[in-house]
Design a protein around this motif. Sequence first.
Motif, PDB file in Angstrom:
ATOM      1  N   TRP A 195      35.931  35.233  42.200  1.00  0.00           N
ATOM      2  CA  TRP A 195      35.237  34.371  41.165  1.00  0.00           C
ATOM      3  C   TRP A 195      34.902  32.618  41.773  1.00  0.00           C
TER       4      TRP A 195
ATOM      5  N   CYS B  11      40.087  31.046  34.468  1.00  0.00           N
ATOM      6  CA  CYS B  11      38.751  31.301  33.574  1.00  0.00           C
ATOM      7  C   CYS B  11      38.984  32.732  33.193  1.00  0.00           C
ATOM      8  N   TYR B  12      38.890  32.913  32.011  1.00  0.00           N
ATOM      9  CA  TYR B  12      39.050  34.474  31.416  1.00  0.00           C
ATOM     10  C   TYR B  12      37.716  35.245  31.543  1.00  0.00           C
TER      11      TYR B  12
ATOM     12  N   CYS C 120      37.045  28.413  38.682  1.00  0.00           N
ATOM     13  CA  CYS C 120      38.435  27.851  37.934  1.00  0.00           C
ATOM     14  C   CYS C 120      39.446  29.303  37.953  1.00  0.00           C
TER      15      CYS C 120
ATOM     16  N   CYS D 217      29.801  32.103  38.037  1.00  0.00           N
ATOM     17  CA  CYS D 217      30.052  30.518  38.233  1.00  0.00           C
ATOM     18  C   CYS D 217      30.559  30.153  39.685  1.00  0.00           C
TER      19      CYS D 217
ATOM     20  N   ASP E 166      28.969  28.469  33.482  1.00  0.00           N
ATOM     21  CA  ASP E 166      29.236  26.926  33.086  1.00  0.00           C
ATOM     22  C   ASP E 166      27.637  26.421  33.005  1.00  0.00           C
TER      23      ASP E 166
ATOM     24  N   GLN F 119      36.191  35.906  34.176  1.00  0.00           N
ATOM     25  CA  GLN F 119      36.260  36.541  35.521  1.00  0.00           C
ATOM     26  C   GLN F 119      36.191  38.163  34.929  1.00  0.00           C
TER      27      GLN F 119
END
Length: 250
Positions: A181, A161-162, A158, A154, A215, A164
Amino acid sequence: MPGARDLEVHLRALVGGLGPGDELAPGLRLLEVTTECGPRLTFETGGTRVHVEVARLHPGRRSAVQTRRLALSYRFDAAVAADGRALGVAVCRAVATAAAAREEAVLAALARDAEMAEETGDEPGARVRVVTVERLLERAEGGRYYTVTPYVGCLIGCKFCYAQSHVAETRALLGLQPAPWGSYVDVRVNAPEVLAAELKTVPPAPIKFCAVVSDPYHAIERRQQLTRRMLLALRDAQWRAGCCCSPARR
C-alpha cells in the motif's frame, strides 16, 4: 499512452453491458456499478437493494455462488427478513448466469488493461496506470451525498488506512500482483471533464472527495492537478457543497 478502461466498464460487460435501470432478469433491475468499496453491482428487486460483490475465484474463498473463474457474494444495506439469504443467492445466480459466457473475454480484457502501467517520478518506484472513466459520481447513504474519486490507490501509504482491503480486491480482479500500500495508483485522467458533464444532469447533493480508496492531495496531484480541476468544475457549476479532506502535506 492510451488509457486503460476503468473497472466499472468491465463489470458492466460481465452482465451484457447493462446500464442503470436495465433489467438483468424480470423484476431484477441494475441500479449502479461501483468500485469505491471493491467491485460491486447493485440491483433492486421488489423494493430491496442487493449488492453483488465480484472477486476472482481462488481456493478457500467463501462466496454465495461461483462461476468457473469468479466468486460472487451479496450484501444488503440493512437487516432483511429470514428469506434474505435466499434472495441474495438468487441475485448472485442471475449474475453468474449472465457472466458465464462472458467472463473469459472480460478477464482477458482486464489482463490487457492491467499491463498499462508506467514508472513515474512522483514517488520512487511508484506504479501508475492511466485510466479513463465513463462515470464518476457514486451515491452514498441512499443519495444523501455523492462520493467522487480522481485516483484509486494512494502514494501516501498510511499503515492504518482501511482502503487497503478495498483496493486489494480491485487489484486482484484486475489480475495485478499484490503490492505494498502506497506504491501504486490509478489516475482517472478524464475525471474533471466527466464530473463537469455529470454535474449538469444529477440531482444536487453534497460531494465528498476520495471518500474511501485514495487521497485527493497525494504526491501525484502535483503533476496531474485532477483534484484542483474538479474543484474548479464544482465552482463553475455553482455546486452547493463539497468536502475534501486529506492528511497530505500540500
